[in-house]
Scaffold this motif. Sequence first.
Motif, PDB file in Angstrom:
ATOM      1  N   GLY A  62      21.550  22.226   0.271  1.00  0.00           N
ATOM      2  CA  GLY A  62      20.856  20.952   0.143  1.00  0.00           C
ATOM      3  C   GLY A  62      19.654  20.826   1.051  1.00  0.00           C
ATOM      4  O   GLY A  62      19.024  19.753   1.111  1.00  0.00           O
ATOM      5  N   GLY A  63      19.339  21.888   1.777  1.00  0.00           N
ATOM      6  CA  GLY A  63      18.186  21.863   2.670  1.00  0.00           C
ATOM      7  C   GLY A  63      18.475  21.269   4.038  1.00  0.00           C
ATOM      8  O   GLY A  63      17.553  21.069   4.829  1.00  0.00           O
ATOM      9  N   HIS A  64      19.726  20.996   4.346  1.00  0.00           N
ATOM     10  CA  HIS A  64      20.099  20.421   5.639  1.00  0.00           C
ATOM     11  C   HIS A  64      20.358  21.536   6.646  1.00  0.00           C
ATOM     12  O   HIS A  64      20.983  22.558   6.320  1.00  0.00           O
ATOM     13  CB  HIS A  64      21.336  19.541   5.500  1.00  0.00           C
ATOM     14  N   GLU A  65      19.895  21.344   7.867  1.00  0.00           N
ATOM     15  CA  GLU A  65      20.018  22.364   8.901  1.00  0.00           C
ATOM     16  C   GLU A  65      21.252  22.134   9.770  1.00  0.00           C
ATOM     17  O   GLU A  65      21.627  20.981  10.054  1.00  0.00           O
ATOM     18  CB  GLU A  65      18.770  22.375   9.781  1.00  0.00           C
ATOM     19  N   TYR A  66      21.850  23.240  10.197  1.00  0.00           N
ATOM     20  CA  TYR A  66      23.027  23.207  11.057  1.00  0.00           C
ATOM     21  C   TYR A  66      22.806  24.136  12.242  1.00  0.00           C
ATOM     22  O   TYR A  66      22.415  25.298  12.069  1.00  0.00           O
ATOM     23  CB  TYR A  66      24.276  23.663  10.297  1.00  0.00           C
ATOM     24  N   LEU A  67      23.034  23.628  13.437  1.00  0.00           N
ATOM     25  CA  LEU A  67      23.004  24.441  14.642  1.00  0.00           C
ATOM     26  C   LEU A  67      24.352  25.135  14.776  1.00  0.00           C
ATOM     27  O   LEU A  67      25.405  24.479  14.745  1.00  0.00           O
ATOM     28  CB  LEU A  67      22.734  23.583  15.874  1.00  0.00           C
ATOM     29  N   ALA A  68      24.332  26.473  14.911  1.00  0.00           N
ATOM     30  CA  ALA A  68      25.561  27.265  14.973  1.00  0.00           C
ATOM     31  C   ALA A  68      25.773  27.812  16.377  1.00  0.00           C
ATOM     32  O   ALA A  68      24.920  28.518  16.914  1.00  0.00           O
ATOM     33  CB  ALA A  68      25.495  28.410  13.963  1.00  0.00           C
ATOM     34  N   LEU A  69      26.899  27.481  16.971  1.00  0.00           N
ATOM     35  CA  LEU A  69      27.271  27.956  18.303  1.00  0.00           C
ATOM     36  C   LEU A  69      28.750  28.309  18.321  1.00  0.00           C
ATOM     37  O   LEU A  69      29.557  27.659  17.642  1.00  0.00           O
ATOM     38  CB  LEU A  69      27.018  26.874  19.364  1.00  0.00           C
ATOM     39  N   ARG A  70      29.112  29.320  19.099  1.00  0.00           N
ATOM     40  CA  ARG A  70      30.533  29.552  19.328  1.00  0.00           C
ATOM     41  C   ARG A  70      31.061  28.386  20.161  1.00  0.00           C
ATOM     42  O   ARG A  70      30.450  28.008  21.161  1.00  0.00           O
ATOM     43  CB  ARG A  70      30.759  30.868  20.065  1.00  0.00           C
ATOM     44  N   PRO A  71      32.198  27.804  19.782  1.00  0.00           N
ATOM     45  CA  PRO A  71      32.724  26.671  20.562  1.00  0.00           C
ATOM     46  C   PRO A  71      33.154  27.106  21.948  1.00  0.00           C
ATOM     47  O   PRO A  71      33.754  28.178  22.124  1.00  0.00           O
ATOM     48  CB  PRO A  71      33.915  26.185  19.731  1.00  0.00           C
ATOM     49  N   LEU A  72      32.829  26.311  22.946  1.00  0.00           N
ATOM     50  CA  LEU A  72      33.331  26.539  24.291  1.00  0.00           C
ATOM     51  C   LEU A  72      34.814  26.193  24.318  1.00  0.00           C
ATOM     52  O   LEU A  72      35.322  25.486  23.438  1.00  0.00           O
ATOM     53  CB  LEU A  72      32.573  25.678  25.296  1.00  0.00           C
ATOM     54  N   LEU A  73      35.512  26.661  25.319  1.00  0.00           N
ATOM     55  CA  LEU A  73      36.935  26.358  25.434  1.00  0.00           C
ATOM     56  C   LEU A  73      37.159  24.851  25.488  1.00  0.00           C
ATOM     57  O   LEU A  73      38.096  24.329  24.893  1.00  0.00           O
ATOM     58  CB  LEU A  73      37.522  27.041  26.668  1.00  0.00           C
ATOM     59  N   ARG A  74      36.280  24.132  26.180  1.00  0.00           N
ATOM     60  CA  ARG A  74      36.444  22.676  26.254  1.00  0.00           C
ATOM     61  C   ARG A  74      36.280  22.041  24.879  1.00  0.00           C
ATOM     62  O   ARG A  74      36.938  21.034  24.562  1.00  0.00           O
ATOM     63  CB  ARG A  74      35.447  22.077  27.235  1.00  0.00           C
ATOM     64  N   ASP A  75      35.401  22.588  24.029  1.00  0.00           N
ATOM     65  CA  ASP A  75      35.247  22.072  22.673  1.00  0.00           C
ATOM     66  C   ASP A  75      36.520  22.309  21.869  1.00  0.00           C
ATOM     67  O   ASP A  75      36.975  21.439  21.118  1.00  0.00           O
ATOM     68  CB  ASP A  75      34.071  22.754  21.959  1.00  0.00           C
ATOM     69  N   PHE A  76      37.094  23.510  22.018  1.00  0.00           N
ATOM     70  CA  PHE A  76      38.282  23.863  21.249  1.00  0.00           C
ATOM     71  C   PHE A  76      39.458  22.970  21.612  1.00  0.00           C
ATOM     72  O   PHE A  76      40.139  22.448  20.725  1.00  0.00           O
ATOM     73  CB  PHE A  76      38.637  25.332  21.485  1.00  0.00           C
TER      74      PHE A  76
END
Length: 336
Positions: A62-76
């Motif tokens: 759809g033309g929408h952008e996504y920032l891709a990062l490995r999740p940090l442990l705190r995110d998980f």
Amino acid sequence: MTDDLQPRGPFRYGDRVQLTGPKGRMHTITLREGGELHTHHGVLRHEVLVGQPDGSVATNSGGHEYLALRPLLRDFVMSMPRGAAIVYPKDAAQILAAADIFPGATVVEAGVGSGALSLWLLRAIGDQGRLVSFERRGEFAEVAEANVATFTGGTPANWSIVVGDLVESLPGAVEPGTVDRVVLDMLAPWECIDVVADALAPGGVVLCYVATATQLSRVAEYLRGTGLFTDPDASETMIRGWHVEGLAVRPDHRMVAHTGFLITARRLAPGAIPPDVRKRALKKPSYDDADVEIWTPGAVGDREITDKNLRKRVREAQRAARSSVSTSDGHDGDSA
């Protein structure tokens, strides 16, 4: 952590990736061959991320952008399935520091809850350390095992989880005087102090994580009463974020305030009596039998989770673990 899940380098199949899309909405997926992320903004194929460096931006159909990062442990740990309440990252960081968790340490943890603190402890002790976790409820242990497997790609060889009461099970799990650190996250940790004292090596640290001031005072007085530990230190950790944009610099309107108290003490050598203990023995006790009644687990209270809700969380955690383990072994898994 397995070699396939090292948190650096280009994205590979089997990696967990945190995608931040329109309006800051986050999705966490496990990359797999033929996998797709479907949202009302369009479809993002997993293959477009494979080979891209951490911190890349990908565009969906759809033309929408996504920032891709490995999740940090705190995110998980903040997003993983929970059987019991987790130890928040701010407290986990303080636990590692206050208990002086070091590479190669032998650590005992009780109770394991959802496995959040287990992940932090495993990272701190490294491959040469040993973590023995105790949990009374089998369902909580299942959630913790699945969450650890999801993040690490399998069950670490230096981690064992025992389902049972710490007082009854600890003597059979470790040799007396061989444990470096003990971390207790439970309703009534004072009930376990005696068996913990037997397991700890001289100079070892016991740390209790408790929610209320009544629990805090009960633990402190029990530790003092044994005569086996240094005088305990107690603290709590509060974090206030700040909004920083140009000249608009101000505290955030919301903050993470009280979540729990930490209280630590060190195991004395057999027969050792610190000088300050002699002075304290001459003083009148600062509590009586009525205070002890207030300190009981029933009076302190505990929040229960329904069996139906708990079974659902076990299934969610195990589904995520199967996906992580299968993709790290080179097989397809489900997006998380």
